[in-house]
Structures are given as C-alpha cells and as structure tokens.
Design an enzyme around this catalytic site. Structure first.
Site, PDB file in Angstrom:
ATOM      1  CG  ASN A   9      -1.846   1.134   1.319  1.00  0.00           C
ATOM      2  OD1 ASN A   9      -1.458   2.268   1.122  1.00  0.00           O
ATOM      3  ND2 ASN A   9      -3.098   0.848   1.622  1.00  0.00           N
ATOM      4  CE  LYS A  12      -1.862  -0.492   5.323  1.00  0.00           C
ATOM      5  NZ  LYS A  12      -1.878  -1.945   5.577  1.00  0.00           N
ATOM      6  CG  ASP A  76      -4.349  -5.854   8.896  1.00  0.00           C
ATOM      7  OD1 ASP A  76      -4.176  -6.060   7.676  1.00  0.00           O
ATOM      8  OD2 ASP A  76      -5.462  -5.991   9.454  1.00  0.00           O
ATOM      9  CB  SER A  77      -4.591   0.096   9.354  1.00  0.00           C
ATOM     10  OG  SER A  77      -4.030   0.102   8.063  1.00  0.00           O
ATOM     11  CG  ASP A 161      -6.945   9.524   5.310  1.00  0.00           C
ATOM     12  OD1 ASP A 161      -7.411   8.928   6.303  1.00  0.00           O
ATOM     13  OD2 ASP A 161      -5.749   9.485   4.990  1.00  0.00           O
TER      14      ASP A 161
HETATM   15  P1  ITT Z   1      -1.134  -4.231   2.761  1.00  0.00           P
HETATM   16  O1  ITT Z   1      -1.943  -5.375   3.341  1.00  0.00           O
HETATM   17  O2  ITT Z   1      -0.273  -4.628   1.614  1.00  0.00           O
HETATM   18  O3  ITT Z   1      -0.386  -3.491   3.818  1.00  0.00           O
HETATM   19  P2  ITT Z   1      -3.745  -3.074   2.312  1.00  0.00           P
HETATM   20  O4  ITT Z   1      -4.204  -1.800   1.684  1.00  0.00           O
HETATM   21  O5  ITT Z   1      -4.401  -4.344   1.830  1.00  0.00           O
HETATM   22  O6  ITT Z   1      -2.168  -3.158   2.128  1.00  0.00           O
HETATM   23  P3  ITT Z   1      -4.900  -3.485   4.921  1.00  0.00           P
HETATM   24  O7  ITT Z   1      -5.257  -4.894   4.660  1.00  0.00           O
HETATM   25  O8  ITT Z   1      -4.305  -3.132   6.252  1.00  0.00           O
HETATM   26  O9  ITT Z   1      -3.872  -2.926   3.856  1.00  0.00           O
HETATM   27  O10 ITT Z   1      -6.187  -2.597   4.683  1.00  0.00           O
HETATM   28  C1  ITT Z   1      -6.268  -1.290   5.142  1.00  0.00           C
HETATM   29  C2  ITT Z   1      -7.499  -0.610   4.574  1.00  0.00           C
HETATM   30  O11 ITT Z   1      -7.897   0.438   5.445  1.00  0.00           O
HETATM   31  C3  ITT Z   1      -7.235  -0.001   3.212  1.00  0.00           C
HETATM   32  O12 ITT Z   1      -8.432  -0.019   2.462  1.00  0.00           O
HETATM   33  C4  ITT Z   1      -6.891   1.430   3.543  1.00  0.00           C
HETATM   34  O13 ITT Z   1      -7.225   2.295   2.522  1.00  0.00           O
HETATM   35  C5  ITT Z   1      -7.696   1.679   4.834  1.00  0.00           C
HETATM   36  N1  ITT Z   1      -6.867   2.507   5.714  1.00  0.00           N
HETATM   37  C6  ITT Z   1      -5.935   2.084   6.611  1.00  0.00           C
HETATM   38  N2  ITT Z   1      -5.300   3.129   7.162  1.00  0.00           N
HETATM   39  C7  ITT Z   1      -5.811   4.216   6.596  1.00  0.00           C
HETATM   40  C8  ITT Z   1      -5.544   5.585   6.715  1.00  0.00           C
HETATM   41  O14 ITT Z   1      -4.575   6.035   7.491  1.00  0.00           O
HETATM   42  N3  ITT Z   1      -6.261   6.425   5.988  1.00  0.00           N
HETATM   43  C9  ITT Z   1      -7.217   5.986   5.165  1.00  0.00           C
HETATM   44  N4  ITT Z   1      -7.537   4.720   4.955  1.00  0.00           N
HETATM   45  C10 ITT Z   1      -6.840   3.820   5.667  1.00  0.00           C
END
Ligand code: ITT
Length: 201
Positions: A9, A12, A76-77, A161
C-alpha cells in the site's frame, strides 16, 4: 538499521517513511518479488503478524546473507463505523468487493452510512503494527477517533481519509495538512510504540 515494510500500500509506505526518518525504510518489493499474502485472521494484530512473518520468511530464503540485520514491519489497519456496528473494520481493504480500489471502498462506505438514515457517525481507525526479526515477534496498536461523513472532501491522505474528521477538528483528513495526520494518526501512535521496541534491540 534496515526497516523492511511488508506492505504493497503506497499510502502506508509514504506515511511510515515520513514517520521513521531516522531509519532506512524499504518496501519489501524493492528487495524481492512482490507476492500474494492471504490475510485470513480475524484481528488486525494477527493479520499484521501474518504479513510480517511471510515477508521475513521470504527474505530469509531469498536473501540469506542480509536477513540477519533486517527488521520486518507490517501494518494492518482499517476504519470502524459505529452506526455500522464497527464495519468495515478488518475488511476495510476489500469493502467494495474483491478487486475494489480506495475510491470504490470510500463510496461504498458513504452509501452504507447514508442507508442508515444519518449524515455522519462516530468512527475510528485502528492500526496494528507487527515487527518480526530474528530475535522474535512483537505487536502494538494505535487508534484515531473521529467522525465518518456521508461525503468525501479533499484529496489528501489515502483510503477513507476524505470522509473522516478527526476528533477536535472540523475538516476531513483529505483537507487537513499532512502534518495533522502525522501527529494524530492510528499509524503514528502505533509506530511510536514500535520505535520503543526497535530502539531496544
Ligand atoms: P497491505 O496489506 O499490503 O499493507 P492493504 O491496503 O491491503 O495493504 P490493509 O489490509 O491493512 O492494507 O487494509 C487497510 C485498509 O484500510 C485499506 O483499504 C486502507 O485504505 C484503509 N486505511 C488504513 N489506514 C488508513 C488511513 O490512514 N487512511 C485511510 N484509509 C486507511
């Protein structure tokens, strides 16, 4: 110290780099071929550990001379909306469907909140950060509370966001300066705890 990020991502990567200026921060895809990691656990913490372990194992196999000094960090977020009983939570990345992008997810969430007959809802972001090194595994969390809107404003940040107003502000993270998110975010809070662990290795 080399901090390898187990993420694909770009949002991130950008934020973690800005928050870890004292470290050499490298997305794992710059070291080895990117590969699919199945995140099938039911908590942020376990999914972060799955990603960090998978990348650590791949680095150990593919870069045996370098892995010893490497710290792998995964994030993971997601966002949890009160009026939706905490959804999308750990399913934030795929909320708009299997191949959904950030915009699909954002507008699906806006529509689902609207369907509840409200214009906004209390919500929070969670970030679990997992660290895997040859010395062991660690995990920490951070949260950011605020309000999820039924409209998207601004194009700063990433993901959800533009529809999220942090507590104490009256603008979305899409509109606010990056410095505000850097100070307040779930990710920055989790990372400051992660740094305490890393600095004590
Ligand atoms: P990785 O697993 O490769 O790290 P991913 O995007 O699949 O990438 P996640 O499974 O952790 O990551 O999913 C996180 C989701 O939550 C993703 O849709 C992000 O856009 C959203 N998200 C997480 N943190 C955020 C932030 O600071 N601002 C906006 N959206 C966020």
């Amino acid at each position: 110290m080399k901090l390898v990020l187990a993420t694909s991502n770009k949002g991130k990567v950008r934020e973690i780099k800005a928050l870890c200026e004292d470290y050499e921060v490298i997305p794992y895809s710059e070291l080895i071929q990117e590969f699919e990691i199945i995140e099938d656990a039911d908590t942020f913490k376990e999914n972060a550990l799955i990603k960090a372990r998978a990348v650590f194992k791949a680095l150990k196999e593919q870069l045996p001379s370098e892995y010893e000094d490497i710290i792998v960090l995964a994030d993971d977020s997601g966002i949890s909306v009160d009026v939706l009983d905490g959804a999308p939570g750990i399913y934030s990345a795929r909320y708009g469907g299997k191949n959904a992008n950030d915009k699909d997810n954002l507008y699906k969430l806006i529509e689902d909140i609207k369907e509840k007959g409200v214009e906004s809802s209390p919500a929070h972001y969670t970030a679990a950060i997992a660290i895997v090194t040859k010395k062991g595994e660690y995990s920490v969390h951070g949260w950011m509370h605020g309000t999820a809107l039924t409209k998207a404003i601004g194009d700063g940040g990433f993901g959800y966001d533009p529809m999220f107003i942090p507590l104490g502000y009256d603008k979305t993270l899409g509109e606010l300066d990056d410095e505000v998110k850097k100070k307040l975010s779930h990710r920055s809070k989790a990372l400051s705890l992660a740094k305490v662990i890393i600095e004590n290795f």
